[in-house]
Write an enzyme that holds these catalytic residues in place. Structure first.
Site, PDB file in Angstrom:
ATOM      1  CG  ASP A 131      90.668 -31.952  51.970  1.00 54.89           C
ATOM      2  OD1 ASP A 131      91.699 -32.165  51.304  1.00 54.89           O
ATOM      3  OD2 ASP A 131      89.826 -32.838  52.241  1.00 54.89           O
TER       4      ASP A 131
ATOM      5  CD  GLU B  18      86.161 -24.155  42.592  1.00 63.57           C
ATOM      6  OE1 GLU B  18      86.236 -23.469  41.578  1.00 63.57           O
ATOM      7  OE2 GLU B  18      86.329 -25.392  42.591  1.00 63.57           O
TER       8      GLU B  18
ATOM      9  NE  ARG C 218      87.126 -29.242  52.188  1.00 63.33           N
ATOM     10  CZ  ARG C 218      87.279 -28.666  50.994  1.00 63.33           C
ATOM     11  NH1 ARG C 218      86.939 -29.336  49.912  1.00 63.33           N
ATOM     12  NH2 ARG C 218      87.762 -27.453  50.875  1.00 63.33           N
TER      13      ARG C 218
ATOM     14  NE  ARG D 166      82.648 -34.393  49.556  1.00 63.14           N
ATOM     15  CZ  ARG D 166      83.923 -34.050  49.525  1.00 63.14           C
ATOM     16  NH1 ARG D 166      84.262 -32.774  49.463  1.00 63.14           N
ATOM     17  NH2 ARG D 166      84.860 -34.969  49.581  1.00 63.14           N
TER      18      ARG D 166
ATOM     19  CG  HIS E  74      83.314 -30.871  43.681  1.00 61.59           C
ATOM     20  ND1 HIS E  74      84.577 -30.738  44.207  1.00 61.59           N
ATOM     21  CD2 HIS E  74      82.462 -30.842  44.730  1.00 61.59           C
ATOM     22  CE1 HIS E  74      84.495 -30.646  45.531  1.00 61.59           C
ATOM     23  NE2 HIS E  74      83.216 -30.704  45.864  1.00 61.59           N
TER      24      HIS E  74
ATOM     25  CB  CYS F 117      89.980 -27.054  44.118  1.00 61.38           C
ATOM     26  SG  CYS F 117      89.578 -28.349  42.999  1.00 61.38           S
TER      27      CYS F 117
HETATM   28  C1  CIR Z   1      87.822 -33.002  49.187  1.00 59.99           C
HETATM   29  O1  CIR Z   1      87.577 -34.207  49.015  1.00 59.99           O
HETATM   30  O2  CIR Z   1      86.990 -32.223  49.636  1.00 59.99           O
HETATM   31  C2  CIR Z   1      89.186 -32.501  48.840  1.00 59.99           C
HETATM   32  N1  CIR Z   1      90.180 -33.500  49.121  1.00 59.99           N
HETATM   33  C3  CIR Z   1      89.250 -32.092  47.387  1.00 59.99           C
HETATM   34  C4  CIR Z   1      88.377 -30.898  47.071  1.00 59.99           C
HETATM   35  C5  CIR Z   1      88.532 -30.444  45.677  1.00 59.99           C
HETATM   36  N2  CIR Z   1      87.769 -29.254  45.463  1.00 59.99           N
HETATM   37  C6  CIR Z   1      87.211 -28.928  44.320  1.00 59.99           C
HETATM   38  O3  CIR Z   1      87.227 -29.705  43.379  1.00 59.99           O
HETATM   39  N3  CIR Z   1      86.552 -27.779  44.263  1.00 59.99           N
END
Ligand code: CIR
Length: 253
Positions: free
Chosen positions: A61, A66, A86, A131, A161, A248
């Site tokens: 990821d 971002e 992550r 998160r 988010h 993102c």
């Molecule tokens: C996640 O679940 O962390 C990633 N697959 C997607 C992150 C998306 N990021 C964002 O909206 N800032």
């Protein structure tokens, strides 16, 4: 105006990233690479110098850069991403950002994903979500407070988010999903509501007097056009399959 952005190439194992999306077709790497390249060339076409980092094989990821940092004019705050898989991505962003800004860090047990943080001039909205925890939101708010910013902490219900649902689009206007309509935190702003069927389009990126909007959301596009915004539509089908969107994939500053 933004002059710089940091982005990262998606890796061939990107489909192993975290997702809640139920997809008709499996995510396709070739299509994603094309969509990502179009995104990067669009940023360049509107005056942004893009630092493009290589994929991180251990973090599928990681092209959602971002989430790893929040950058203001005076300081870059390196986050502690909320998802276990992550954690560590932020370590590779810190040395890049330290070339441009003084850096500070979110310390555990605080967690913050940059996707939960929305800057509007000298104000930050910070979403508390799956998160970003209250401890992380508090640390971020204290850091920005030291630099003269105000912050409001907002609970994120639906959506991954805060910026999955709320984005600033200029002209004192927030583009928001229906579940945020009437939210007291947005008093003083005009709000443009995205209908439920198009809620993904709330993740629209306002950058250098342009609005980058995901392709395929005609009702939202029409509403934005009526208000006279410069719209650039971009395909995000494969990004969406991984719960990501236009904001993102870069850190702008
Ligand atoms: C996640 O679940 O962390 C990633 N697959 C997607 C992150 C998306 N990021 C964002 O909206 N800032």
């Amino acid at each position: 105006m933004f002059t710089h952005a940091i982005a990262r190439k998606p890796g061939p194992n990107f489909a192993r990233g975290i997702t809640t999306a139920v997809n008709e077709a499996p995510p396709n790497y070739e299509i994603l690479v094309n969509q990502h390249q179009e995104y990067i060339s669009t940023l360049k076409s509107i005056g942004i110098d893009v630092t493009l980092l290589e994929a991180l094989p251990d973090h599928p990821d990681a092209y959602f850069v971002e989430d790893t940092a929040v950058v203001a004019a005076e300081v870059a705050v390196i986050t502690n991403p909320g998802a276990e898989a992550r954690k560590g991505e932020e370590k590779t962003i810190a040395p890049v950002l330290s070339q441009y800004r003084k850096t500070e860090r979110i310390q555990p047990p605080g967690t913050v994903d940059g996707g939960d943080v929305l800057q509007v001039d000298k104000h930050f909205f910070i979403g508390v979500s799956e998160r970003t925890n209250p401890e992380g939101a508090g640390q971020l708010s204290r850091i920005f407070g030291e630099y003269g910013y105000t912050c409001t902490i907002v609970t994120v219900g639906e959506g991954l988010h805060f910026k999955s649902s709320v984005n600033y689009i200029g002209k004192n206007t927030l583009l928001i999903t229906e579940d945020f309509s009437g939210n007291a935190h947005f008093e003083g702003y005009d709000t443009l509501i995205v209908n439920n069927a198009e809620s993904y389009a709330a993740n629209t990126l306002f950058v250098n007097d342009h609005l980058l909007v995901p392709r395929g959301y005609p009702d939202t596009r029409k509403k934005l056009e009526t208000l006279g915004f410069n719209i650039i539509e971009l395909d995000t089908s494969e990004v969406r399959k991984m719960d990501g969107g236009l904001t993102c994939m870069s850190i702008r500053f």
